[in-house]
Each structure stands twice: as C-alpha cells, then as structure tokens.
Design an enzyme around this catalytic site. Sequence first.
Site, short mmCIF file in Angstrom:
data_model
loop_
_atom_site.label_atom_id
_atom_site.label_comp_id
_atom_site.label_asym_id
_atom_site.label_seq_id
_atom_site.Cartn_x
_atom_site.Cartn_y
_atom_site.Cartn_z
N GLY A 49 1.02 -1.12 -0.10
CA GLY A 49 -0.26 -0.10 -0.05
C GLY A 49 0.81 1.38 0.07
N CYS A 50 0.54 2.53 -0.43
CA CYS A 50 1.27 3.57 -0.46
C CYS A 50 1.44 4.05 1.14
CB CYS A 50 0.31 4.81 -1.24
SG CYS A 50 0.21 4.46 -2.89
N GLY A 51 2.77 4.99 1.01
CA GLY A 51 2.99 5.69 2.04
C GLY A 51 3.30 6.91 1.70
N THR A 109 5.97 7.17 -1.27
CA THR A 109 6.28 5.91 -1.80
C THR A 109 5.02 5.04 -2.53
OG1 THR A 109 7.49 3.68 -1.86
CG2 THR A 109 6.32 4.58 0.37
N ARG A 165 5.59 -0.09 2.15
CA ARG A 165 4.37 0.40 1.69
C ARG A 165 4.29 0.45 0.46
NH1 ARG A 165 0.96 2.07 6.02
NH2 ARG A 165 -0.40 2.69 4.67
#
Lengths: 368, 266
Positions: free
Chosen positions: A16-18, A186, A45
């Site tokens: 998942g995005c960070g 990210t 992430r």
Amino acid sequence: MIEGYKRYNDPRDTSGCGLVGFINRDGKRVDGSNIIKSLCLMKDRGNGLGAGFAAYGIYPDMADYYAIHVMMDKPEVKPHVEHVLYKFFNVHREEEIPTRQNPNIKNPPVFWRYFVEPKNECLLQGEEQDGLVVRAVMSVNNNVSGAYVISSGKNMGAFKGVGEPADIADFFNIEDYKAYIWMGHTRFPTNTPGWWGGAHPFTILDWAIVHNGEITSYGTNRAFLEMYGYKCTLLTDTEVVAYALDYLLRQQKMPLRAAFYALASPFWKDIDMESAEDREFAEALKAIRIQYGPLLLNGPFAILFGWRNGLVGFNDRIKLRPLFAGEKDETLYMASEEATIREICAKPDRLWMPRAGEPVIGMLKEGA
Amino acid sequence: MTLMKVIKLEENAVDIDAASVHYRDLNEEINRVVNEGAKHIIIRNVNGQRFIGAGLQGDDIRIDIHGVAGNDLAVFMDGPTIEVFDNAQDGVGNTMNAGKVYIHGHAGDVCGYGMRGGSLFVLGDVGYRVGIHMKAYMGKTPVLVVGGTAGHFLGEYMAGGIIVLLGIEKRAGQRIAGDYLGTGMHGGTIFVRGEVDNRRVGKEVGIEKLDENDNLVLKRELSEFSRVFHLSYDEVMSEPFVKLFPKTHRPYGPMYNSRWSWQRGG
C-alpha cells in the site's frame, strides 16, 4: 503527453502507498535528509514502482520566476517542449535537473527545469499570470508527445520517478535541496500503470498532492474539470485532486476549509444533524455540496496537499486510509504511520490520529 | 542490513535492540530465540516494525516492546503476552486466537479485527474500525478494553466477544465513540462508560442497563485493566455503563433468504 509509460509496466509485489510531509511554520529550511529517512522507513508500503518528493523554498535566488520542471521521454523531445515554453514565457534560465547514476534506476527520462516569467502579450483578457502558466502546462502535457510538466510553481519543485524511495532520492540528489515544506511518497500502483509520470506528487502551479488510496469518482471529477480547461493526461486518479484544488482555491477563491468541505463533504445525514446545532453552518455545507458536487472525492484516501503557504492533510469521510499527525515546536508532521514521524522526531510535543473529514492545517506564519 | 544486538540475559530472557532492523529480520530473530527456549523477550528501539508476535505460540512467553509497535502486532497470535510501553499502529491483534496484548499508549485503526480469543487492552485512544467482526469461538471469548475513545465503526459486524469503551480523560466536547457504533452487530456485547448518542448507533443494536452477569464480567476485566495500567479500579468504575447488544443474530437474514428463494425459482 507521455507515450513511454509502457516501458515501465512490469508487475511487482503488492502492498500500500506511504506518504509523509512536514512544514516549518517559521519558514526555516532544512535539507532533504529527514524526508528521505522518514520515507525510507515506509519502503515496505510501496513496491518500487513510484516514489517522489515535493519541496518548497528550494530556489531562493530564482524565487520570482516560475520553475517549470519538465520530464521528457528522450532528448529529441526538448525542442518541441521549448517551442511551447518560449511562446508563453521569457525564459530567464534553463538547465538540466542534476541527476546521479544509480544502478537501480533503469531507463530514466530526461529532466530539465526552466525559470520563466510569463509574457504580458500572451495574457488573455483579464487573465492573471497563474492562469497563463496553467494554460502553458496543459499545452505541453496535451500537445507535446513524450513530455510532461511535473511542477510549475515558484520557488518549489517536484522530483519523482519509478524506483524505491532511497533510489529516487539518490537519483535526484534530494538531500542537497533545502526546503521549509517537504512532501514524500512511496507508491504501490493499484489500478493505473507504474510509470514515471504516475509517481507522486501531482502538481499544478505550486499546489502539490501526494495520495494513498483510490479516487473512484475520477471520471465525474475529470469531466467537470475538463470544462474549465484542465486536461488529465497522467493516467492516474490523483491528478484530479491537484486540479480540483487549483480550481477551488485559485479560480473560485474559496476559503481553505470550504474547499475541503467540497472535496470531502459531510454525508447528508451529518449535515442534517449539524443543522440542529448550527443552522448557518449546515446551510453552508449544503450549498457547497450542491454547488461543487462533481468535485466530491469518493473512495478511500489519505492526502497531503502542499502549497507555498502551507501543508494540509485530509482523509475521506470514514477514514479508509491511515493518517497520523505530530508536532514539535514550529514543525508539523503528517504521515501514514506514527513510526515515520518518530523516526525523524523522537519526542514530539503532540501526537494524534486526525479524525475523518477534518483537515489538519499547517500554515506558514505571516511574513515568514 | 543493520546488525542486530542480541544479549542473552539470565533465566531464558533475551534483550534485542531493534534499532534500524528490518521487520523480517526482527521476527526471524524472535522465532529463533523462542525456539531456543527464551520465555521473556525484551525488544528495545522498536519503530514501526510489522508483525511482531505473528502466529507466536506459548502461554508462558512474554514480550516487552519499547518504542512504536508497527502494523499487525500480535496477528494470529496464540498464547503469549505482549506489553507495549509506547504506542501501537494499525491492526493490533488481527485474528488473534489467544494471549494478551497490553498497550500503554494509543493504538491505530482496525485493532482487534476478527479477533477470536485472548485480550487486548489499550490505555489510550483507538482509531477507526476497531473490533470489527470479533467472534466468540469454541468456548473462547475475545475481550477488547479501550481506556480512551474510539473512531467510527467500533464493533461493526461484531459476532461475539466483549468490547469495553471507557473514555477516561476524553477532552471536552470529544465524543467517546464515533459514528456507526456496532452497525451490523449480530453477537457479543459492547459496554460503554457514560452515555452514547443514539443517532450514532447502528440500527441493529439495542441499548439497555447491565444485569448481574454483566457486572461480573466488567469487574473481572476492569480489575485486570486497572492492575495492568496502575489505575484506580474505583475511579474506572465511578461512572455508570450502558450495554449495547444485537437485537437479532441474523440482521441480514431476510436479504439472503429472499435471494435464495428467487434463485430456487420461488
């Protein structure tokens, strides 16, 4: 307009995005080491298919000029980009954005920056300089095959690409820039390609967005924004958020909170409940929701939004993506995880979990 | 990779310095020392490492965490006791089967998701979607006690177990629970200290006073909660509680029934 995204369309592991960002409200600039350190803590992430940074205050000697960062598939595209830029602008300085050899960065595009001032004779009747810059950016993105403007504000810039946070930071020499607002991201691409243009941040003028989630209302939002001249060319949902905020804050001159109530409007039942307590406020919420309904962002999201005067974090209305905030003296931090903040600020004065639909606002002090 | 400092203390106790250690390496090290017989593991300088205690078995194992415990702490855990002397992030106690987790600070979103045994005590606030789909399972009853406040969807689709929300030290004007409290609940019990806003409670949920048995459950759990966090039990019990319960065990039954009958051609 970029055609080369297919080159980077290789599958990777899922996660998942960070996101992370911080602002020093006194306008004190710090180098990029902290944003890199905090973003790298969230490496897991993302999946290496996109990382990027936005930084404010990085060009103090050029602060009067719009800094146009352009990404080009190949050097041959450059004359076509300049054909547009030199038509709209007096170019005060142009240079390649310094990049470093990094073994993990494969097949990167070419990056140039232009410090420009709009030509008065190019202004439309009643148009301000910002409006002309937006037109110029849309012209490059939409008409020049293989080129994309990744930022266009004064004294700020976006740096982004396909790679892990540490590698993208190294590639762009991020630690050498000094900024009073830093944003980092990210990426774990979900339903759109992992290519250089699709990495975050997304920007227009000095508005910059990093985002974790999905904007499922993308089609509706895009259709509305296209009526006002915004062209979505990046194949990614997040792009509409940058344009929506430019439209609401710059064109419609809406107050900050009102703009966020347009994007993450309370549910009708909550407006009704509010009505019993503060009728006037409830009426305003209702009016915003009706007037700007096509800009309502649906789907799960945590978003950081930066511009020259501030940094705002906000969530979807039921907090389907994580967002955390911390404060130490005059610095406000926001991130997907608490550990991200604690990595660069061991003992914050205050740490909290922002509530859904309530933006966390960090403003630069007057005169800072 | 950063070299991990691991010091063997007396009597099956181990001290691990997790500073800049990747979660995979840390969790492999925890498994290794447990397999070698460690019963008490002290982990220092934790900052966001995920999955600590994942699937770990052994009622006699104790883990102390200093620093911010990362996502999915104690996921699938089956027996050990974990005490966090700081905050924890999202997903604590995800599908936990047995054991105890004590968090001295706050904890993030989706804690206690699908938890089916053991206890999870959080002294501070918790985030959104906490205790979703908790279930009682083969004689096990999961218990989640929150000392502070909770965000939206506490106990959503709850199928069993016990949630206690205390709201100690909530700020003026702050609601003890968010919206959609217990929405879709079809088993288990939620106890809330103080008042709940009826408009914020799921329509599948009934509200009533506590009976004798409820008081016994609260006494048992809150005595332990007070002991763990050094609170005064009398103070914790100083306000009345309300009990939230599912009005029906199959709130969505009719929806599926009608679909099935349609499929049968009825």
